[in-house]
Structures are given as structure tokens and as C-alpha cells.
Design a protein around this motif. Sequence first.
Motif, PDB file in Angstrom:
ATOM      1  N   THR A  68      69.693  -5.255   3.693  1.00  9.28           N
ATOM      2  CA  THR A  68      71.115  -5.578   3.415  1.00  9.28           C
ATOM      3  C   THR A  68      72.041  -6.572   3.894  1.00  9.28           C
ATOM      4  OG1 THR A  68      70.662  -3.494   2.012  1.00  9.28           O
ATOM      5  CG2 THR A  68      72.610  -4.747   1.918  1.00  9.28           C
ATOM      6  N   PRO A  69      72.758  -7.850   3.740  1.00  9.14           N
ATOM      7  CA  PRO A  69      73.631  -7.903   4.643  1.00  9.14           C
ATOM      8  C   PRO A  69      75.007  -7.384   3.777  1.00  9.14           C
ATOM      9  CG  PRO A  69      72.678  -9.078   2.567  1.00  9.14           C
ATOM     10  CD  PRO A  69      71.684  -8.573   2.797  1.00  9.14           C
ATOM     11  N   GLY A  70      75.855  -7.471   4.674  1.00  6.69           N
ATOM     12  CA  GLY A  70      77.483  -6.610   4.033  1.00  6.69           C
ATOM     13  C   GLY A  70      77.620  -7.269   3.023  1.00  6.69           C
ATOM     14  N   GLN A  71      77.771  -8.356   3.368  1.00  2.00           N
ATOM     15  CA  GLN A  71      78.873  -9.088   1.517  1.00  2.00           C
ATOM     16  C   GLN A  71      77.803  -9.004   0.128  1.00  2.00           C
ATOM     17  OE1 GLN A  71      80.183 -12.962   2.603  1.00  2.00           O
ATOM     18  NE2 GLN A  71      80.474 -13.492   0.268  1.00  2.00           N
ATOM     19  N   LEU A  72      76.406  -8.692   0.908  1.00  2.00           N
ATOM     20  CA  LEU A  72      76.044  -8.151  -0.802  1.00  2.00           C
ATOM     21  C   LEU A  72      76.460  -6.532  -0.631  1.00  2.00           C
ATOM     22  CD1 LEU A  72      73.620  -8.883  -2.624  1.00  2.00           C
ATOM     23  CD2 LEU A  72      72.502  -7.769  -1.550  1.00  2.00           C
ATOM     24  N   PHE A  73      76.246  -6.088   0.227  1.00  2.00           N
ATOM     25  CA  PHE A  73      76.501  -4.472   0.209  1.00  2.00           C
ATOM     26  C   PHE A  73      78.216  -4.354  -0.248  1.00  2.00           C
ATOM     27  CE2 PHE A  73      78.873  -0.755   1.820  1.00  2.00           C
ATOM     28  CZ  PHE A  73      78.229   0.399   1.171  1.00  2.00           C
ATOM     29  N   LEU A  74      79.629  -4.805   0.015  1.00  2.00           N
ATOM     30  CA  LEU A  74      80.878  -5.014   0.327  1.00  2.00           C
ATOM     31  C   LEU A  74      80.593  -5.381  -1.707  1.00  2.00           C
ATOM     32  CD1 LEU A  74      82.619  -6.142   2.873  1.00  2.00           C
ATOM     33  CD2 LEU A  74      82.299  -3.272   2.062  1.00  2.00           C
TER      34      LEU A  74
END
Length: 85
Positions: free
Chosen positions: A50-56
Motif C-alpha cells: 500500500t503506497p502512503g498516498q493511497l493510505f492517507l
Amino acid sequence: YEQSAAVAAPVRLIAESFAACDMTLRNLDTGDVNRKHDLLDLLRQPHPSTPGQLFLEFIATMFLVTGEAPIVAIGNRRAGPPTHL
């Protein structure tokens, strides 16, 4: 919320903008600002898949739609800090 363009569009815009922000930590006692920290690294890459931008974006969307966005840190407390969120 996704069935209503009047709701989905602004929620998506806010969530994408939130995820694009530069994350920092601030020490409330001293006022020092830290741009490098294990917690920030974990938020930028919460899980290998999971990339951080998608998570945020997901966290911001959940908060805007439901009013809450719980995050659970997973890892072995005895072995060190959490390894993923």
C-alpha cells in the motif's frame, strides 16, 4: 457517498489534497519540527503493498464520511516499533 457526485467530488478533492501534504511532527513542548521520523516513514509506506498516498487518501475519506478513521499499528512490541499499519 459515492452515489452522489455532489458529495463524492469534494470528498475526493479534500482527501487527495490531504494526502499530498508534506508530513511533519512537532514537539509541543519545544516547538521543534521534525521531517524525519520512524512514524512518518510508516505513514509514507504503511504496508509493503500500500503506497502512503493511497493510505492517507483512504484515512481522510473515512474521516470526512464517517467522522472517524481509526488506525491500527501492527508489529511485535518486544521486537521494536510497528512494522505496518
